[in-house]
Design an enzyme around this catalytic site. Structure first.
Site, mmCIF file in Angstrom:
data_model
loop_
_atom_site.group_PDB
_atom_site.id
_atom_site.type_symbol
_atom_site.label_atom_id
_atom_site.label_comp_id
_atom_site.label_asym_id
_atom_site.label_seq_id
_atom_site.Cartn_x
_atom_site.Cartn_y
_atom_site.Cartn_z
ATOM 1 N N ARG A 151 51.077 45.412 50.330
ATOM 2 C CA ARG A 151 49.767 45.028 50.103
ATOM 3 C C ARG A 151 49.040 45.777 51.147
ATOM 4 O O ARG A 151 48.049 46.453 51.252
ATOM 5 C CB ARG A 151 49.437 43.564 50.135
ATOM 6 C CG ARG A 151 49.868 42.838 48.642
ATOM 7 C CD ARG A 151 49.187 43.329 47.585
ATOM 8 N NE ARG A 151 47.569 43.334 47.626
ATOM 9 C CZ ARG A 151 46.952 42.256 47.341
ATOM 10 N NH1 ARG A 151 47.483 41.006 47.032
ATOM 11 N NH2 ARG A 151 45.426 42.311 47.449
ATOM 12 N N ASP A 161 53.374 36.523 36.453
ATOM 13 C CA ASP A 161 52.549 36.063 37.224
ATOM 14 C C ASP A 161 52.127 34.644 36.813
ATOM 15 O O ASP A 161 52.725 34.258 35.780
ATOM 16 C CB ASP A 161 51.100 36.795 37.387
ATOM 17 C CG ASP A 161 50.080 36.243 38.484
ATOM 18 O OD1 ASP A 161 50.457 35.344 39.062
ATOM 19 O OD2 ASP A 161 48.800 36.737 38.006
ATOM 20 N N GLN A 204 46.171 44.960 44.128
ATOM 21 C CA GLN A 204 47.795 44.267 43.760
ATOM 22 C C GLN A 204 48.673 45.379 43.050
ATOM 23 O O GLN A 204 49.888 45.556 43.418
ATOM 24 C CB GLN A 204 47.862 42.977 43.203
ATOM 25 C CG GLN A 204 48.992 42.634 42.701
ATOM 26 C CD GLN A 204 49.740 41.964 43.908
ATOM 27 O OE1 GLN A 204 49.305 41.364 44.857
ATOM 28 N NE2 GLN A 204 50.739 42.530 44.120
ATOM 29 N N HIS A 225 42.911 43.156 39.029
ATOM 30 C CA HIS A 225 43.287 43.012 40.667
ATOM 31 C C HIS A 225 44.070 44.486 40.841
ATOM 32 O O HIS A 225 45.154 44.336 41.209
ATOM 33 C CB HIS A 225 44.421 41.800 40.737
ATOM 34 C CG HIS A 225 44.890 41.544 41.838
ATOM 35 N ND1 HIS A 225 43.993 41.923 42.957
ATOM 36 C CD2 HIS A 225 45.554 40.373 42.350
ATOM 37 C CE1 HIS A 225 44.386 41.198 44.087
ATOM 38 N NE2 HIS A 225 45.256 40.470 43.732
ATOM 39 N N CYS A 229 53.042 39.036 41.815
ATOM 40 C CA CYS A 229 52.091 39.330 43.030
ATOM 41 C C CYS A 229 52.269 37.892 43.989
ATOM 42 O O CYS A 229 51.642 38.484 45.107
ATOM 43 C CB CYS A 229 50.750 39.469 42.211
ATOM 44 S SG CYS A 229 50.180 38.062 41.338
ATOM 45 N N ARG A 245 36.374 39.397 46.607
ATOM 46 C CA ARG A 245 37.192 38.638 45.811
ATOM 47 C C ARG A 245 36.365 37.747 44.943
ATOM 48 O O ARG A 245 35.769 36.705 45.700
ATOM 49 C CB ARG A 245 38.353 37.763 46.396
ATOM 50 C CG ARG A 245 39.079 36.984 45.528
ATOM 51 C CD ARG A 245 40.472 36.111 46.041
ATOM 52 N NE ARG A 245 41.380 37.197 45.877
ATOM 53 C CZ ARG A 245 42.588 37.127 46.131
ATOM 54 N NH1 ARG A 245 43.267 35.915 46.380
ATOM 55 N NH2 ARG A 245 43.604 38.335 45.781
HETATM 56 N N1 NVA Z 1 46.401 35.931 38.544
HETATM 57 C C1 NVA Z 1 46.241 35.215 39.633
HETATM 58 C C2 NVA Z 1 46.602 36.217 40.878
HETATM 59 C C3 NVA Z 1 46.464 35.666 42.258
HETATM 60 C C4 NVA Z 1 46.810 36.586 43.302
HETATM 61 C C5 NVA Z 1 44.940 34.444 39.998
HETATM 62 O O1 NVA Z 1 43.908 35.056 39.554
HETATM 63 O O2 NVA Z 1 45.016 33.329 40.387
HETATM 64 N N1 CP Z 2 48.509 38.581 45.297
HETATM 65 C C1 CP Z 2 47.254 38.152 46.120
HETATM 66 O O1 CP Z 2 46.564 38.656 45.970
HETATM 67 O O2 CP Z 2 47.542 37.132 46.878
HETATM 68 P P1 CP Z 2 46.536 36.406 47.605
HETATM 69 O O3 CP Z 2 45.764 35.326 46.516
HETATM 70 O O4 CP Z 2 47.197 35.242 48.602
HETATM 71 O O5 CP Z 2 45.829 37.174 48.231
#
Ligand code: NVA
Ligand code: CP
Length: 318
Positions: free
Chosen positions: A304, A237, A149, A146, A276, A119
């Site tokens: 997931r 989101d 997801q 992502h 998500c 990540r």
């Molecule tokens: N768009 C959000 C998704 C979190 C799972 C982010 O990048 O923070």
């Molecule tokens: N949706 C998602 O990726 O959640 P987290 O940030 O909790 O992993």
């Protein structure tokens, strides 16, 4: 910036949906359905292990430069249930946080484990990890995309409504990393995607051009009602993603894109609502919608786990 779409694949990295063929994407979804049936229909506890232990002797390093709940737990439990081992590494606790390069980190981790889940703050960091690792690398969210997801989202849609092919998916809100993976998915799974995003926070021209080049049914509007009308699924989101700095401006500009009861009432009567998570209730979505009859967010979150297993097995050629 490196080219997002032209990574060589000496082994199976899972970097972006745009790098998969339609057949590969379908294979991963169908495998996830089978793994879910095996894991849930036999009445097992969550700590069970698949009988054939398909990832026995396999290990995964999970590197996080950003927080996570779902991704972390689902990957760790996936490795456990498939008979393998997972190690969680917080980027800030690693030498990576003190300036060791991603290239060096990739080569060192490649000597210890069998795959890396990353990540990353920055998509280029993911690409660099993939370039230097000699083992599969999985995109567990970057500022660009992502993919894990959205594969879980497609699985969730199909569980509730059958094939996603030809269905209308609406996105209302920030044209962010999840939206980009949905654009990729619309091509892979042949569905229609209408994104309602303000000009300031629309997906890049490069991504929209990629969709056109791939003959996708992907359109961009600034009118959430146009997106939601007769949609089979409405998705949103957070308006402020991890790493975004301009919170006040984003909330002001994105407010008209809130998914609320009146927007959902424009959609198909059996439409699904997906997010998500984590959600900011009262901002991008109201309680009425996220806790209402259209919402499938808990299935989406659980999926997931099932999709991660399938992605891991695909990376290992299982
Ligand atoms: N768009 C959000 C998704 C979190 C799972 C982010 O990048 O923070
Ligand atoms: N949706 C998602 O990726 O959640 P987290 O940030 O909790 O992993």
């Amino acid at each position: 910036m490196m080219n997002h779409y032209n990574i060589k694949k000496p082994f199976r990295h899972f970097l972006d949906l745009a790098a998969l063929t339609k057949e590969e994407a379908r294979e991963i979804i169908e495998k996830a359905k089978k793994l879910k049936t095996a894991a849930t229909e036999e009445g097992h506890g969550k700590g069970f292990i698949h009988k054939d232990r398909p990832l026995t002797d396999k290990s995964l390093a999970m590197v996080f430069e950003k927080p996570s709940t779902r991704t972390r737990v689902s990957f760790e439990m996936s490795m456990h249930q498939l008979g393998g081992t997972a190690i969680v590494l917080n980027g800030h606790d690693m030498q990576l946080g003190r300036g060791e390069t991603i290239a060096d980190t990739a080569q060192v981790l490649s000597g210890f484990v069998d795959a890396i889940m990353f990540r990353a703050d920055n998509h280029d960091s993911l690409l660099e990890m993939a370039k230097y690792a000699t083992i599969p690398v999985i995109n567990a969210l970057t500022d660009f995309s992502h993919p894990c997801q959205v594969m879980a989202d497609v699985l969730t849609f199909e569980e509730h409504h059958g094939s996603i092919k030809g269905k209308k998916i609406a996105w209302s809100g920030d044209g962010n990393n999840v939206a980009v993976s949905w654009i990729h998915a619309a091509i892979l799974f042949d569905c229609e995607l209408v994104l309602a995003c303000p000009k300031e926070f629309s997906p890049s021209n490069e991504v929209m051009q990629w969709a056109r080049d791939n003959k996708g049914k992907v359109t961009l509007t600034q009118d959430p009602k146009e997106a939601a009308r007769d949609a089979d699924c409405i998705i949103t989101d957070t308006w402020v993603s991890m790493g975004d700095k301009d919170e006040e401006k984003r909330i002001a500009i994105l407010s008209p894109y809130q998914v609320n009861g009146s927007l959902v009432r424009l959609s198909h009567k059996d439409s699904l609502f997906m997010h998500c998570l984590p959600a900011h209730r009262g901002e991008e979505v109201t309680d009425e919608v996220i806790d209402g009859p259209h919402s499938v967010i808990w299935d989406e979150a659980e999926n997931r786990l099932h999709i991660q297993k399938s992605i891991l097995m695909w990376c290992f050629g299982k």
